[in-house]
Scaffold this active site. Structure first.
Site, mmCIF file in Angstrom:
data_model
loop_
_atom_site.group_PDB
_atom_site.id
_atom_site.type_symbol
_atom_site.label_atom_id
_atom_site.label_comp_id
_atom_site.label_asym_id
_atom_site.label_seq_id
_atom_site.Cartn_x
_atom_site.Cartn_y
_atom_site.Cartn_z
ATOM 1 N N SER A 54 0.829 -1.206 0.000
ATOM 2 C CA SER A 54 0.000 0.000 0.000
ATOM 3 C C SER A 54 0.861 1.253 0.000
ATOM 4 C CB SER A 54 -0.912 0.011 1.227
ATOM 5 O OG SER A 54 -1.730 -1.135 1.253
HETATM 6 N N1 SAH Z 1 -0.879 -4.282 3.730
HETATM 7 C C1 SAH Z 1 -0.338 -4.913 2.570
HETATM 8 C C2 SAH Z 1 -1.340 -4.808 1.443
HETATM 9 C C3 SAH Z 1 -1.179 -5.834 0.430
HETATM 10 S S1 SAH Z 1 -2.396 -5.777 -0.851
HETATM 11 C C4 SAH Z 1 0.953 -4.242 2.172
HETATM 12 O O1 SAH Z 1 1.054 -3.025 2.350
HETATM 13 O O2 SAH Z 1 1.868 -4.890 1.677
HETATM 14 C C5 SAH Z 1 -3.741 -6.651 -0.132
HETATM 15 C C6 SAH Z 1 -3.461 -8.052 0.333
HETATM 16 O O3 SAH Z 1 -4.689 -8.612 0.770
HETATM 17 C C7 SAH Z 1 -2.910 -8.992 -0.742
HETATM 18 O O4 SAH Z 1 -1.746 -9.603 -0.281
HETATM 19 C C8 SAH Z 1 -4.033 -9.994 -0.933
HETATM 20 O O5 SAH Z 1 -3.580 -11.294 -1.264
HETATM 21 C C9 SAH Z 1 -4.693 -9.977 0.427
HETATM 22 N N2 SAH Z 1 -6.069 -10.467 0.455
HETATM 23 C C10 SAH Z 1 -7.063 -10.263 -0.450
HETATM 24 N N3 SAH Z 1 -8.193 -10.884 -0.074
HETATM 25 C C11 SAH Z 1 -7.918 -11.510 1.113
HETATM 26 C C12 SAH Z 1 -8.665 -12.349 1.987
HETATM 27 N N4 SAH Z 1 -9.932 -12.675 1.738
HETATM 28 N N5 SAH Z 1 -8.054 -12.810 3.098
HETATM 29 C C13 SAH Z 1 -6.750 -12.500 3.364
HETATM 30 N N6 SAH Z 1 -5.988 -11.726 2.566
HETATM 31 C C14 SAH Z 1 -6.559 -11.244 1.442
#
Ligand code: SAH
Length: 222
Positions: free
Chosen positions: A71
């Site tokens: 993010s």
């Molecule tokens: N906070 C993280 C954001 C990553 S993007 C960072 O800054 O690196 C969002 C993440 O949510 C992805 O890794 C995706 O695989 C995960 N995600 C999406 N749907 C999800 C779910 N139902 N349960 C767990 N993780 C999920």
């Protein structure tokens, strides 16, 4: 709250790049000094692939593999600030969407016990190794569909979701403790808002604090 020193501080170059990034965050309205201090010291370049390191201190999302992104720092700061605001201490926090683990590290730096769930095994494993290498001990990793939350460790004082939900999952509301707070992006691509939902004695208080753009929250694990 006491901030613990980071195992690895990073180079002088990344230090000055971070100082500039923190100044930008202040200008954009981030006021929580605890959050700014943590972003000032966290080596964001350690959370992205080697080929993206030069971009790590620009205020933008970056690819982390598996079609997912780390993010934007502003959004991490905004969500963390929204979680912390007010008098209720946030000691146990559930995070849905571990991704790179950057938001996870921000929470851990606040002295919070973090329970972080990721649906993609490859990302969960990389984040787990990375955060262990950086010296964190107060993080628990779950490889699962976060739509169900993580009931066995609940209830939580706070829940942060870092992928956009079509609708707020009931399980997350159920796992909020009394006075617990859920920070979650909701809505279809191009039209998402960041919601802050507080559990009250009866029912919930909801407000919307910003327009945002997250990858979608998906179902099942892979
Ligand atoms: N906070 C993280 C954001 C990553 S993007 C960072 O800054 O690196 C969002 C993440 O949510 C992805 O890794 C995706 O695989 C995960 N995600 C999406 N749907 C999800 C779910 N139902 N349960 C767990 N993780 C999920």
């Amino acid at each position: 709250m006491t901030l613990r020193p980071l195992a690895k501080a990073g180079s002088q170059v990344s230090l000055s790049a971070r100082t500039k990034m923190v100044a930008d965050l202040r200008r954009e309205g981030i006021t929580d000094e605890r959050v700014l201090e943590i972003i000032q010291k966290l080596p964001r370049h350690e959370f992205v692939d080697e080929s993206w390191r030069a971009e790590a201190y620009k205020n933008k999302p970056l690819p982390i593999g598996q079609s997912q992104t780390i993010s934007q720092p502003y959004v991490v700061a905004l969500m963390t600030q929204a979680l912390l605001e007010g008098a209720t201490p946030r000691k146990r926090v559930l995070e849905i969407g571990t991704g790179s683990g950057y938001q996870t590290a921000v929470l851990a730096e606040l002295g919070i016990s973090v329970f972080s769930v990721e649906r993609l095994k490859a990302l969960s494993e990389v984040a787990r190794e990375r955060l262990a290498r950086l010296g964190y001990r107060n993080i628990h990793f779950g490889y699962n569909d976060g739509n169900a939350g993580w009931a066995s460790h609940g209830p939580y004082d706070g829940i942060i979701v870092t992928a956009a939900a079509a609708e707020v999952p009931q399980a997350l509301l159920d796992q909020l403790d009394k006075n617990g707070r859920l920070v979650i992006p909701v809505g279809p691509p191009q039209n998402q808002v960041l919601r802050v939902i507080d559990r009250k004695l009866r029912g919930f208080d909801t407000r919307e604090i910003a327009a945002v753009s997250f990858v979608p929250m998906l179902e099942g694990r892979a």
